[in-house]
Motif scaffolding. Structure first.
Motif, PDB file in Angstrom:
ATOM      1  N   SER A 171       0.829  -1.208   0.000  1.00 44.63           N
ATOM      2  CA  SER A 171       0.000   0.000   0.000  1.00 44.63           C
ATOM      3  C   SER A 171       0.861   1.256   0.000  1.00 44.63           C
ATOM      4  CB  SER A 171      -0.924  -0.005   1.225  1.00 44.63           C
ATOM      5  OG  SER A 171      -1.778  -1.135   1.221  1.00 44.63           O
ATOM      6  N   LEU A 172       1.895   1.284   0.834  1.00 39.18           N
ATOM      7  CA  LEU A 172       2.794   2.435   0.863  1.00 39.18           C
ATOM      8  C   LEU A 172       3.522   2.608  -0.462  1.00 39.18           C
ATOM      9  CD1 LEU A 172       4.242   1.975   4.457  1.00 39.18           C
ATOM     10  CD2 LEU A 172       2.891   3.918   3.669  1.00 39.18           C
ATOM     11  N   ALA A 173       3.919   1.491  -1.079  1.00 44.15           N
ATOM     12  CA  ALA A 173       4.598   1.568  -2.372  1.00 44.15           C
ATOM     13  C   ALA A 173       3.676   2.143  -3.445  1.00 44.15           C
ATOM     14  CB  ALA A 173       5.085   0.185  -2.785  1.00 44.15           C
ATOM     15  N   LEU A 174       2.409   1.762  -3.418  1.00 44.28           N
ATOM     16  CA  LEU A 174       1.449   2.294  -4.387  1.00 44.28           C
ATOM     17  C   LEU A 174       1.221   3.789  -4.171  1.00 44.28           C
ATOM     18  CD1 LEU A 174      -1.159  -0.614  -4.513  1.00 44.28           C
ATOM     19  CD2 LEU A 174       0.597  -0.057  -6.210  1.00 44.28           C
ATOM     20  N   VAL A 175       1.201   4.218  -2.906  1.00 45.55           N
ATOM     21  CA  VAL A 175       1.080   5.647  -2.615  1.00 45.55           C
ATOM     22  C   VAL A 175       2.282   6.404  -3.174  1.00 45.55           C
ATOM     23  CG1 VAL A 175       1.050   7.366  -0.759  1.00 45.55           C
ATOM     24  CG2 VAL A 175      -0.386   5.327  -0.603  1.00 45.55           C
ATOM     25  N   PHE A 176       3.469   5.848  -2.970  1.00 46.46           N
ATOM     26  CA  PHE A 176       4.685   6.460  -3.510  1.00 46.46           C
ATOM     27  C   PHE A 176       4.593   6.597  -5.034  1.00 46.46           C
ATOM     28  CE2 PHE A 176       8.756   6.089  -5.607  1.00 46.46           C
ATOM     29  CZ  PHE A 176       9.561   6.979  -4.938  1.00 46.46           C
ATOM     30  N   THR A 177       4.184   5.530  -5.694  1.00 45.28           N
ATOM     31  CA  THR A 177       4.090   5.557  -7.159  1.00 45.28           C
ATOM     32  C   THR A 177       3.077   6.592  -7.621  1.00 45.28           C
ATOM     33  OG1 THR A 177       4.665   3.203  -7.220  1.00 45.28           O
ATOM     34  CG2 THR A 177       3.683   4.150  -9.202  1.00 45.28           C
ATOM     35  N   GLY A 178       1.961   6.702  -6.908  1.00 51.81           N
ATOM     36  CA  GLY A 178       0.957   7.707  -7.263  1.00 51.81           C
ATOM     37  C   GLY A 178       1.493   9.116  -7.133  1.00 51.81           C
ATOM     38  N   PHE A 179       2.207   9.399  -6.045  1.00 44.28           N
ATOM     39  CA  PHE A 179       2.799  10.723  -5.860  1.00 44.28           C
ATOM     40  C   PHE A 179       3.877  11.001  -6.912  1.00 44.28           C
ATOM     41  CE2 PHE A 179       1.452  10.794  -1.213  1.00 44.28           C
ATOM     42  CZ  PHE A 179       0.494  11.774  -1.433  1.00 44.28           C
ATOM     43  N   GLN A 180       4.630   9.965  -7.284  1.00 41.80           N
ATOM     44  CA  GLN A 180       5.656  10.147  -8.310  1.00 41.80           C
ATOM     45  C   GLN A 180       5.020  10.507  -9.644  1.00 41.80           C
ATOM     46  OE1 GLN A 180       9.306   9.381  -7.565  1.00 41.80           O
ATOM     47  NE2 GLN A 180       9.218  10.917  -9.153  1.00 41.80           N
ATOM     48  N   GLY A 181       3.923   9.835  -9.985  1.00 40.00           N
ATOM     49  CA  GLY A 181       3.213  10.179 -11.216  1.00 40.00           C
ATOM     50  C   GLY A 181       2.653  11.588 -11.169  1.00 40.00           C
ATOM     51  N   MET A 182       2.121  11.997 -10.023  1.00 36.31           N
ATOM     52  CA  MET A 182       1.611  13.360  -9.865  1.00 36.31           C
ATOM     53  C   MET A 182       2.735  14.379 -10.028  1.00 36.31           C
ATOM     54  SD  MET A 182      -0.266  14.983  -6.506  1.00 36.31           S
ATOM     55  CE  MET A 182      -1.269  13.496  -6.359  1.00 36.31           C
ATOM     56  N   GLU A 183       3.895  14.043  -9.506  1.00 36.12           N
ATOM     57  CA  GLU A 183       5.049  14.936  -9.618  1.00 36.12           C
ATOM     58  C   GLU A 183       5.472  15.101 -11.074  1.00 36.12           C
ATOM     59  OE1 GLU A 183       9.391  13.840  -8.577  1.00 36.12           O
ATOM     60  OE2 GLU A 183       8.552  14.731  -6.760  1.00 36.12           O
ATOM     61  N   TYR A 184       5.522  13.995 -11.811  1.00 34.58           N
ATOM     62  CA  TYR A 184       5.877  14.064 -13.222  1.00 34.58           C
ATOM     63  C   TYR A 184       4.857  14.888 -14.002  1.00 34.58           C
ATOM     64  CZ  TYR A 184       9.503  10.476 -12.738  1.00 34.58           C
ATOM     65  OH  TYR A 184      10.639   9.786 -12.395  1.00 34.58           O
ATOM     66  N   TYR A 185       3.583  14.742 -13.649  1.00 34.34           N
ATOM     67  CA  TYR A 185       2.524  15.476 -14.353  1.00 34.34           C
ATOM     68  C   TYR A 185       2.647  16.977 -14.119  1.00 34.34           C
ATOM     69  CZ  TYR A 185      -2.163  16.920 -15.779  1.00 34.34           C
ATOM     70  OH  TYR A 185      -3.218  17.546 -16.382  1.00 34.34           O
ATOM     71  N   GLN A 186       3.078  17.371 -12.908  1.00 38.19           N
ATOM     72  CA  GLN A 186       3.157  18.786 -12.563  1.00 38.19           C
ATOM     73  C   GLN A 186       4.510  19.407 -12.878  1.00 38.19           C
ATOM     74  OE1 GLN A 186       2.169  18.880  -8.390  1.00 38.19           O
ATOM     75  NE2 GLN A 186      -0.031  18.565  -8.739  1.00 38.19           N
ATOM     76  N   ALA A 187       5.508  18.604 -13.209  1.00 43.33           N
ATOM     77  CA  ALA A 187       6.848  19.131 -13.446  1.00 43.33           C
ATOM     78  C   ALA A 187       6.841  20.099 -14.629  1.00 43.33           C
ATOM     79  CB  ALA A 187       7.819  17.997 -13.715  1.00 43.33           C
ATOM     80  N   PRO A 188       7.449  21.284 -14.469  1.00 43.20           N
ATOM     81  CA  PRO A 188       7.448  22.291 -15.547  1.00 43.20           C
ATOM     82  C   PRO A 188       8.532  22.075 -16.595  1.00 43.20           C
ATOM     83  CG  PRO A 188       8.509  23.192 -13.606  1.00 43.20           C
ATOM     84  CD  PRO A 188       8.056  21.802 -13.224  1.00 43.20           C
TER      85      PRO A 188
END
Length: 265
Positions: A171-188
Motif C-alpha cells: 500500500s505504501l509503495a502504491l502511494v509512492f508511485t501515485g505521488f511520483q506520477g503526480m510529480e511528473y505530471y506537474q513538473a514544468p
C-alpha cells in the motif's frame, strides 16, 4: 528430496528458459530500436519480445519456486548461494544508479557555459523539494519498516501478521508511485530540457521503476505467505525482497539530495 544424493548442491535439470529469455531479450532490443527509428513492424516486434520475455520470467520463477517449495532442492548451502548472488545483484544496482546521481552532482557543481554557467540551468523551473519530493522520501523508509515487521512476524511464526505487514508495504509503495506520477505530471520541464531534465527523469524514473519491481516482489511474497510457502527456516525469497526494499529506501536519499534539494537552493 525426491532422489537421494551425496552433496548439498542443486544440479538443475536442463531447461528451455535461458534460451527463450535470450530470444525474448533480443526481440525486445531489436524491436525497440526499430520502433524508435520508425521502422515498419518495430512496435509489433517490441510487443512480442516483451510478452515473450515476461512469459519466460513467469515460468522460470515458477520452476524455481517448485524446486524450492515442493521438491526440497534448496538446501542450506543452496540458500547461502542465493543470498550471495542477490547481494552481488544489489551491489551492481547501486553502481548503476550511482552513475545517474554522480552525473547530476557533477553538472551542478561545475555547470558549463552551454547551460548558462548556473544550476539549475537558465530557464528551468524546479520543483519545491519540501513538498511531494520530501513526502516521497519519507514513504520508502516506512515501507521498509513494514517489510521488517513482516520479517519478524515470519520468524515468530505469526503468518497473518506477516500478510498484514506485506499488505501495508504494498500500500505504501502504491502511494509512492501515485505521488511520483503526480510529480511528473506537474513538473514544468521534460526529459529533453537540458542536462537537468535528463538526469532528473533518469534518476527518479529508474528509482520509481525499482519501486514497482519491489511492489511486485512483495505481492508475490504476500501470496506465498498466505499459501504457507514461507517458514521460519526457509524464506530466502522474502529475505531477498526485504533487502531489495532496504536498498530502495537508502537510494531514495540520493536523488532528494543531489537533484531536488541541491537543484532547488
Amino acid at each position: 528430496m525426491i532422489e537421494s544424493q551425496r552433496h548439498s548442491y542443486h544440479l538443475v535439470d536442463p531447461s528451455p528458459w535461458p534460451i527463450s529469455g535470450s530470444l525474448g531479450a533480443l526481440a525486445t532490443t531489436v524491436g525497440g530500436v526499430m520502433y524508435m527509428h520508425s521502422f515498419q513492424g518495430g512496435a509489433t516486434l517490441l510487443s512480442l519480445g516483451l510478452i515473450f520475455l515476461l512469459y519466460t520470467m513467469f515460468v522460470w520463477w515458477r520452476d524455481v519456486l517448485r524446486e524450492s517449495t515442493l521438491e526440497g532442492h534448496h538446501t542450506k548451502v543452496v540458500q547461502l548461494g542465493l543470498r550471495y548472488g542477490f547481494i552481488l545483484f544489489i551491489v551492481s544496482e547501486v553502481m548503476f544508479l550511482f552513475a545517474f546521481f554522480r552525473a547530476s552532482s557533477h553538472s551542478s557543481l561545475a555547470p558549463t557555459v552551454e547551460i548558462g554557467g548556473i544550476w539549475p540551468p537558465k530557464g528551468i523551473g524546479v520543483l519545491d523539494p519540501w513538498e511531494i519530493p520530501f513526502l516521497n522520501t519519507l514513504i520508502p523508509p516506512s515501507s521498509g519498516a513494514a517489510v521488517t515487521w513482516a520479517h519478524h512476524a515470519i520468524l515468530a511464526g505469526k503468518e497473518k501478521r506477516a500478510v498484514y505487514a506485506l499488505v501495508a508495504t504494498v500500500s505504501l509503495a502504491l502511494v509512492f508511485t501515485g505521488f511520483q506520477g503526480m510529480e511528473y505530471y506537474q513538473a514544468p520541464f521534460t526529459i529533453s530540457d537540458s542536462i537537468y531534465g535528463s538526469t532528473f527523469y533518469l534518476a527518479t524514473g529508474f528509482h520509481g521503476f525499482h519501486v514497482l519491481i519491489g511492489t511486485l516482489f512483495s505481492i508475490i511474497c504476500g501470496i506465498r505467505q498466505y499459501l504457507g510457502h514461507l517458514t521460519k527456516e526457509h524464506h530466502v525469497g522474502f529475505e531477498a525482497a526485504a533487502w531489495y526494499w532496504h536498498f530502495v529506501d537508502v537510494v531514495r536519499l540520493f536523488p532528494f539530495v543531489s537533484i531536488y534539494w541541491w537543484g532547488g537552493i
